[in-house]
Motif scaffolding. Structure first.
Motif, PDB file in Angstrom:
ATOM      1  N   UNK A 125       0.678  -1.305  -0.025  1.00 59.93           N
ATOM      2  CA  UNK A 125       0.203   0.057  -0.021  1.00 59.93           C
ATOM      3  C   UNK A 125       0.958   1.385  -0.137  1.00 59.93           C
ATOM      4  N   UNK A 126       1.887   1.052   0.878  1.00 66.14           N
ATOM      5  CA  UNK A 126       2.660   2.382   0.906  1.00 66.14           C
ATOM      6  C   UNK A 126       3.424   2.747  -0.404  1.00 66.14           C
ATOM      7  N   UNK A 127       3.914   1.534  -1.180  1.00 65.72           N
ATOM      8  CA  UNK A 127       4.609   1.644  -2.452  1.00 65.72           C
ATOM      9  C   UNK A 127       3.645   2.473  -3.473  1.00 65.72           C
ATOM     10  N   UNK A 128       2.519   1.923  -3.408  1.00 67.64           N
ATOM     11  CA  UNK A 128       1.508   2.287  -4.447  1.00 67.64           C
ATOM     12  C   UNK A 128       1.262   3.651  -4.409  1.00 67.64           C
ATOM     13  N   UNK A 129       1.186   4.177  -2.917  1.00 67.99           N
ATOM     14  CA  UNK A 129       0.511   5.472  -2.709  1.00 67.99           C
ATOM     15  C   UNK A 129       1.588   6.256  -2.919  1.00 67.99           C
ATOM     16  N   UNK A 130       2.963   6.082  -2.584  1.00 68.69           N
ATOM     17  CA  UNK A 130       4.072   6.670  -3.087  1.00 68.69           C
ATOM     18  C   UNK A 130       4.434   7.143  -4.482  1.00 68.69           C
ATOM     19  N   UNK A 131       3.996   6.095  -5.339  1.00 67.25           N
ATOM     20  CA  UNK A 131       3.902   5.992  -6.693  1.00 67.25           C
ATOM     21  C   UNK A 131       3.073   7.147  -7.151  1.00 67.25           C
ATOM     22  N   UNK A 132       1.745   6.979  -6.484  1.00 63.45           N
ATOM     23  CA  UNK A 132       0.545   7.927  -7.195  1.00 63.45           C
ATOM     24  C   UNK A 132       1.065   9.308  -6.618  1.00 63.45           C
ATOM     25  N   UNK A 133       1.657   9.516  -5.499  1.00 64.20           N
ATOM     26  CA  UNK A 133       2.104  10.889  -5.150  1.00 64.20           C
ATOM     27  C   UNK A 133       2.928  11.459  -5.980  1.00 64.20           C
ATOM     28  N   UNK A 198      -1.469  14.374  -1.142  1.00 63.26           N
ATOM     29  CA  UNK A 198      -0.665  15.550  -1.772  1.00 63.26           C
ATOM     30  C   UNK A 198      -0.820  15.791  -3.134  1.00 63.26           C
ATOM     31  N   UNK A 199      -1.283  17.170  -3.308  1.00 64.91           N
ATOM     32  CA  UNK A 199      -1.526  17.582  -4.712  1.00 64.91           C
ATOM     33  C   UNK A 199      -0.412  18.763  -5.000  1.00 64.91           C
ATOM     34  N   UNK A 200       0.075  18.656  -6.284  1.00 63.06           N
ATOM     35  CA  UNK A 200       0.991  19.761  -6.696  1.00 63.06           C
ATOM     36  C   UNK A 200       0.233  20.608  -7.940  1.00 63.06           C
ATOM     37  N   UNK A 201      -0.180  22.042  -7.923  1.00 64.64           N
ATOM     38  CA  UNK A 201      -0.674  22.698  -8.689  1.00 64.64           C
ATOM     39  C   UNK A 201       0.199  23.679  -9.095  1.00 64.64           C
ATOM     40  N   UNK A 202       0.295  23.680 -10.367  1.00 64.19           N
ATOM     41  CA  UNK A 202       1.671  24.937 -10.864  1.00 64.19           C
ATOM     42  C   UNK A 202       0.911  25.834 -12.012  1.00 64.19           C
ATOM     43  N   UNK A 203       1.282  27.125 -11.749  1.00 63.74           N
ATOM     44  CA  UNK A 203       0.846  28.086 -12.845  1.00 63.74           C
ATOM     45  C   UNK A 203       2.250  28.501 -13.587  1.00 63.74           C
ATOM     46  N   UNK A 204       3.373  27.826 -13.566  1.00 59.90           N
ATOM     47  CA  UNK A 204       4.564  28.197 -14.035  1.00 59.90           C
ATOM     48  C   UNK A 204       4.257  27.984 -15.690  1.00 59.90           C
ATOM     49  N   UNK A 205       4.822  29.134 -16.324  1.00 62.20           N
ATOM     50  CA  UNK A 205       4.691  28.950 -17.784  1.00 62.20           C
ATOM     51  C   UNK A 205       5.970  29.140 -18.424  1.00 62.20           C
ATOM     52  N   UNK A 226     -11.398  28.782 -10.181  1.00 70.65           N
ATOM     53  CA  UNK A 226     -12.097  27.384 -10.575  1.00 70.65           C
ATOM     54  C   UNK A 226     -11.058  26.367 -11.133  1.00 70.65           C
ATOM     55  N   UNK A 227     -10.246  27.092 -11.858  1.00 69.16           N
ATOM     56  CA  UNK A 227      -9.261  26.045 -12.455  1.00 69.16           C
ATOM     57  C   UNK A 227      -8.631  25.329 -11.073  1.00 69.16           C
ATOM     58  N   UNK A 228      -8.087  25.937 -10.172  1.00 71.48           N
ATOM     59  CA  UNK A 228      -7.681  25.212  -9.035  1.00 71.48           C
ATOM     60  C   UNK A 228      -8.425  24.319  -8.335  1.00 71.48           C
ATOM     61  N   UNK A 229      -9.751  24.353  -8.566  1.00 72.06           N
ATOM     62  CA  UNK A 229     -10.869  23.501  -8.009  1.00 72.06           C
ATOM     63  C   UNK A 229     -10.817  22.115  -8.918  1.00 72.06           C
ATOM     64  N   UNK A 230     -10.754  22.591 -10.199  1.00 70.63           N
ATOM     65  CA  UNK A 230     -10.959  21.541 -11.113  1.00 70.63           C
ATOM     66  C   UNK A 230      -9.627  20.619 -10.844  1.00 70.63           C
ATOM     67  N   UNK A 231      -8.501  21.192 -10.667  1.00 72.12           N
ATOM     68  CA  UNK A 231      -7.061  20.565 -10.679  1.00 72.12           C
ATOM     69  C   UNK A 231      -7.355  19.576  -9.372  1.00 72.12           C
ATOM     70  N   UNK A 232      -7.759  20.196  -8.142  1.00 76.98           N
ATOM     71  CA  UNK A 232      -7.708  19.359  -7.078  1.00 76.98           C
ATOM     72  C   UNK A 232      -8.714  18.145  -7.060  1.00 76.98           C
ATOM     73  N   UNK A 233      -9.869  18.393  -7.721  1.00 73.78           N
ATOM     74  CA  UNK A 233     -10.736  17.532  -8.004  1.00 73.78           C
ATOM     75  C   UNK A 233     -10.230  16.304  -8.756  1.00 73.78           C
ATOM     76  N   UNK A 234      -9.452  16.537  -9.849  1.00 72.48           N
ATOM     77  CA  UNK A 234      -8.778  15.467 -10.891  1.00 72.48           C
ATOM     78  C   UNK A 234      -7.746  15.062 -10.017  1.00 72.48           C
ATOM     79  N   UNK A 235      -6.941  15.532  -9.231  1.00 72.38           N
ATOM     80  CA  UNK A 235      -5.713  14.917  -8.547  1.00 72.38           C
ATOM     81  C   UNK A 235      -6.127  13.983  -7.577  1.00 72.38           C
TER      82      UNK A 235
END
Length: 474
Positions: A125-133, A198-205, A226-235
């Motif tokens: 479970x830990x290995x799977x969680x770490x890979x996802x994060x 854990x979620x990572x949201x970036x605005x870097x271009x 709204x984009x931040x909400x969408x990205x958190x929903x997806x992650x």
């Protein structure tokens, strides 16, 4: 730092005794990654949530017993009889036609076997969680961090604290290493059990190419709320039906963050539309979740934000970074260059990591004198963006004349810096104008302050000085 858990037989025995709940605040298996997995995998997720820690404890034990049945069915049956069915020792011993002492021996053996099963399930479970994060993070732009050991430890400790520092900001000039620091610390935390998600949201271009060029990713919109909400929903893999309104989605994300200890990294916050309007929302979502922000803007005027300011690297750390980058790209001549030669680079661009990496990239094509001349005059590399434009231009255009004159006066301050009185005298501006200018310029990461409680001294990064001298010369 919270290391990954070791499960002991006594933990499993205590969890079995709590099969049907109990008056306790300590659940010995509640910290396992396995607990997160059973909640996600259970079709009766709602009932698990309603049952809380007691239901999660039963789900972990049931999963472990189901796997134990495959290799030791008699051990699984004994533990279910004793703890799930609540049969006392004498009754179970009589049904097996053995003595009570023999039953206790078999029970200890069964608990040891269940412990081994849970350890293996927890490892998976830990290995799977770490890979996802890790898959949610940006690929690191560094082989290793250099010269930031103290601030890295400070940031890590602040994130590990459970009762304070729910919004943390890393600030500093563009290219100073904010994203790299946040990325490494987040990777370190993934190796612990501190956070559930854990979620990572970036605005870097803008990014650095392997050829030492700054390039803009065109066509990417600014990150809005709204984009931040969408990205958190997806992650977070939350339900997102077409008929769900933005407000409903926002409430769903908020509930998710309030029910779990999540770490949300928002990189380059200055690109979020009206970023200060985001902070009140984050305050509603915090605890137990935490937010790590990176920004060129210092949030010193937000009293509940734990602010960490990054400074340019000192010469020894800058030289180490140059040599690391040179070795990483197979540039042996630069890796073996003397400190005197590397000092010439430092004298031109200072200890800004991005500027140093750009120099390394350009040295693969041009001589050191030519590269340093190009940087001194801010010449655009082919298909690339000028370094000064990337770091300073947008902020410079927003400054008033008083702010610009204050910066120009500070180009004479050197490394020791000016006191307030000295700066006022050199700038020839009224004290009130200098005071207001300093507050804004510090928040914009353009001016550094050091000294004591009774005397502050103000100075500029070397790169900022070079930009200003070039700008006023034009």
């Amino acid at each position: 730092m919270t290391k990954l858990t070791i499960i002991k037989p006594e933990n499993v025995l205590e969890a079995l005794r709590l099969w049907h709940g109990g008056d306790t605040t300590y659940w010995p298996l509640a910290h396992l990654r396995l607990g997160l997995q059973v909640v996600q995998d259970e079709q009766i997720y709602s009932s698990l949530a309603e049952g809380g820690a007691s239901a999660q404890n039963r789900a972990i034990l049931s999963l472990g017993l189901a796997h134990l049945r495959l290799t030791a069915p008699e051990a699984e049956e004994l533990l279910r009889e004793r703890f799930e069915n609540r049969r006392d020792v004498l009754a179970v011993a009589n049904s097996l036609n053995i003595s009570e002492s023999s039953l206790y021996y078999r029970q200890r053996q069964a608990i040891n076997q269940l412990t081994e099963v849970l350890l293996e399930l927890e490892k998976q479970a830990s290995q799977s969680w770490q890979e996802r994060m890790i898959n949610r993070l940006e690929l690191p732009s560094f082989a290793q961090l250099v010269g930031v050991e103290k601030v890295q430890a400070q940031l890590t400790n602040a994130l590990l604290e459970k009762d304070v520092h729910f919004i943390i900001s890393i600030d500093g000039l563009g290219g100073i290493g904010k994203t790299s620091l946040a990325n490494q610390v987040t990777r370190d935390l993934i190796q612990t059990t501190r956070f559930d998600e854990i979620a990572w949201i970036t605005a870097k271009h803008t990014h650095l190419s392997t050829l030492g060029r700054l390039q803009i990713e065109s066509g990417r919109p600014v990150l809005t709320f709204p984009m931040l909400i969408d990205k958190l929903t997806t992650q977070f893999e939350l339900p997102n039906k077409e008929e769900t309104t933005q407000l409903q989605q926002q409430q769903l994300v908020k509930q998710f963050l309030r029910e779990r200890a999540c770490l949300i990294v928002i990189d380059n916050l200055e690109t979020v539309a009206d970023y200060r309007s985001l902070l009140p929302e984050l305050r509603q979502w915090q605890n137990p979740s935490k937010f790590l922000l990176t920004s060129r803007l210092r949030l010193l005027d937000e009293p509940d934000v734990f602010s960490i300011s990054l400074q340019e690297l000192p010469p020894p750390a800058a030289f180490e970074l140059i040599r690391l980058e040179a070795r990483r790209t197979g540039f042996q001549d630069l890796a073996e260059a003397s400190d005197d030669d590397l000092q010439k680079i430092y004298d031109t661009v200072g200890g800004n990591p991005l500027a140093l990496k750009l120099v390394v990239g350009q040295l693969r094509f041009h001589s050191l004198p030519r590269v340093l001349e190009k940087f001194a005059h801010n010449q655009h590399t082919e298909k690339g963006l000028g370094l000064f434009d990337y770091i300073y231009q947008e902020i410079w255009e927003s400054l008033s004349d008083d702010r610009r004159m204050t910066l120009l006066a500070l180009t004479q301050a050197g490394e020791t810096g000016f006191t307030f009185d000295h700066l006022t005298a050199v700038s020839t501006l009224p004290e009130s104008s200098v005071a207001d200018s300093l507050e804004e310029l510090i928040l914009l990461s353009l001016v550094d302050q050091k000294g004591t409680l009774f005397e502050r001294r103000y100075s500029l990064h070397r790169l900022t000085t070079a930009f200003l001298l070039r700008t006023f010369a034009e």
